[in-house]
Design a protein around this motif. Structure first.
Motif, PDB file in Angstrom:
ATOM      1  N   ALA A 192       6.283  -9.785   0.003  1.00  0.00           N
ATOM      2  CA  ALA A 192       7.310  -9.760  -1.037  1.00  0.00           C
ATOM      3  C   ALA A 192       7.015  -8.742  -2.127  1.00  0.00           C
ATOM      4  N   TYR A 193       5.717  -8.481  -2.385  1.00  0.00           N
ATOM      5  CA  TYR A 193       5.332  -7.640  -3.517  1.00  0.00           C
ATOM      6  C   TYR A 193       4.624  -6.359  -3.106  1.00  0.00           C
ATOM      7  N   VAL A 194       4.595  -6.034  -1.840  1.00  0.00           N
ATOM      8  CA  VAL A 194       3.748  -4.940  -1.357  1.00  0.00           C
ATOM      9  C   VAL A 194       4.150  -3.579  -1.917  1.00  0.00           C
ATOM     10  N   ASP A 195       5.412  -3.412  -2.296  1.00  0.00           N
ATOM     11  CA  ASP A 195       5.880  -2.103  -2.757  1.00  0.00           C
ATOM     12  C   ASP A 195       5.328  -1.705  -4.114  1.00  0.00           C
ATOM     13  N   PHE A 196       4.646  -2.615  -4.790  1.00  0.00           N
ATOM     14  CA  PHE A 196       4.119  -2.315  -6.115  1.00  0.00           C
ATOM     15  C   PHE A 196       2.625  -1.944  -6.089  1.00  0.00           C
ATOM     16  N   GLY A 197       2.123  -1.539  -4.940  1.00  0.00           N
ATOM     17  CA  GLY A 197       0.738  -1.089  -4.922  1.00  0.00           C
ATOM     18  C   GLY A 197      -0.002  -1.327  -3.631  1.00  0.00           C
ATOM     19  N   GLY A 198       0.673  -1.839  -2.604  1.00  0.00           N
ATOM     20  CA  GLY A 198       0.009  -2.111  -1.340  1.00  0.00           C
ATOM     21  C   GLY A 198       0.531  -1.223  -0.227  1.00  0.00           C
ATOM     22  N   GLU A 199      -0.074  -1.366   0.931  1.00  0.00           N
ATOM     23  CA  GLU A 199       0.350  -0.646   2.127  1.00  0.00           C
ATOM     24  C   GLU A 199       0.872  -1.661   3.128  1.00  0.00           C
ATOM     25  N   THR A 200       2.103  -1.485   3.569  1.00  0.00           N
ATOM     26  CA  THR A 200       2.714  -2.466   4.451  1.00  0.00           C
ATOM     27  C   THR A 200       2.019  -2.524   5.810  1.00  0.00           C
ATOM     28  N   ALA A 201       1.971  -3.726   6.359  1.00  0.00           N
ATOM     29  CA  ALA A 201       1.397  -3.933   7.691  1.00  0.00           C
ATOM     30  C   ALA A 201       2.401  -3.638   8.795  1.00  0.00           C
ATOM     31  N   ILE A 202       3.607  -3.209   8.443  1.00  0.00           N
ATOM     32  CA  ILE A 202       4.592  -2.870   9.472  1.00  0.00           C
ATOM     33  C   ILE A 202       4.059  -1.774  10.380  1.00  0.00           C
TER      34      ILE A 202
END
Length: 361
Positions: A192-202
């Motif tokens: 839900a919050y990955v766009d604010f500093g994480g790398e997506t596991a997609i």
């Protein structure tokens, strides 16, 4: 309690959503909403949908939301057969608990995490084990790589990344470790919050058929009011979700939500601008709170998790409310002295810091 309630309902402890108060001139930092408006293109898409032929609202929307699935697939470099959409990520997660997390063995999730997970377990009769976070509130992937049920692998794993309410991020290498250690169990990463500093596991879904990644447009796309969520994974996982969806609600997304979501996903410039502003404000707020003596956990989300060593969290939350500033306080073991503070605008966060400086003084 009514005599007409089923046993399932009697035994439920429902999820408590964040407060949506009706208070004038409120600074609302309690429910992780984006402080900035959605893409103007999303609003234009809604207007165009209505101006084109408002009478179409009398007709059901596309039950498969193919237009939206195509936009999601294009952005993330997957096929439409790998995409599932639902009425907010909470509905997507509800279908995940029914369709993919096994009911005959306990699933695993952190003891400090999204509080909807145990609610879904109660609703669907899924046994679960809450795995304690480390002392620094991180997820230890080794804790999810053992045998948990009569010598068999667990029934599934689910966790938010970044975690909520802590905001701490688990690297992709740790997620891969879990995937490799649990080849016969689905690992659900709630981003839900990955766009604010994480790398997506997609990026891992084509390599691991047991990975499902769940997203929402409520946070980074500023569309919490429209309720749009999606999942990306192996087509076999998506087919299971579709089977449950079509046994529950065949038309989860309305016409306006579909066109607005497509426009929001395609407006990459607006998305990046909003995320970057939230990240910059988060960094400033973290430094300001540290200067006031707060311990602030490292966050990759659009919120921070903070405590003051000399002041009770509930009292701080009460004092802020008296100044028309609302933050989230969880009365739960291990975190009852923390406040979860949503990142607002620069002005809102500065008002928070000013208020806290007065309270602490």
């Amino acid at each position: 309690m009514s005599r007409f309630w089923s046993k399932v309902v009697r035994d439920l402890t429902p999820y408590v959503p964040g407060e949506q108060p009706k208070i004038a001139n409120l600074i609302k930092l309690n429910t992780n909403e984006n402080p900035y408006p959605p893409s103007p293109k999303a609003l234009a898409a809604i207007e165009a949908e209505l101006d084109g032929d408002a009478a179409r609202l009398r007709l059901y929307p596309d039950p498969n939301a193919d237009l939206l699935k195509s936009a999601i697939a294009k952005r993330h470099g997957v096929t439409t057969a790998q995409v599932f959409v639902g009425n907010g990520s909470d509905e997507v997660l509800a279908h995940v608990f029914m369709a993919l997390l096994k009911h005959e063995a306990p699933i695993l999730f952190p003891d400090i995490s999204y509080s909807f997970y145990p609610v879904y377990c109660g609703l669907y009769g899924v046994p679960y084990i809450q795995v304690p976070l480390a002392e620094d509130f991180t997820i230890n992937p080794d804790d999810y790589c053992g045998q948990t049920w009569n010598g068999e692998q667990c029934g599934g794993i689910i966790f938010p990344n970044p975690n909520a309410p802590t905001g701490r991020l688990l690297p992709l290498a740790a997620i891969e470790q879990m995937l490799k250690a649990n080849p016969d169990a689905v690992v659900v990463v709630d981003e839900a919050y990955v766009d604010f500093g994480g790398e997506t596991a997609i990026s891992l879904v084509d390599r691991y058929d047991n990975l499902l990644v769940v997203h929402t447009l409520s946070k980074s796309r500023s569309l919490a009011g429209l309720r749009v969520g999606f999942a990306v994974g192996h087509p076999d996982l998506i087919e299971a979700l579709e089977r449950v969806k079509n046994s529950f609600n065949s038309y989860p997304l309305d016409r306006l939500a579909i066109v607005a979501a497509v426009a929001a996903i395609e407006d990459e410039a607006h998305f990046a601008e909003c995320c970057n502003k939230v990240i910059a404000t988060r960094d400033t707020l973290t430094a300001d709170l540290a200067s006031l003596g707060f311990e602030v956990l490292p966050s990759a989300a659009n919120f921070i998790f903070a405590r003051h060593p000399q002041r009770d969290a509930a009292e701080l939350a009460k004092a802020l409310r008296e100044r028309s500033i609302i933050v989230r306080h969880f009365k739960l073991p291990r975190i009852d002295q923390f406040l979860r503070i949503t990142i607002g605008t620069d002005g809102e966060c500065q008002a928070l810091v000013t208020a806290l400086r007065e309270i602490l003084a």
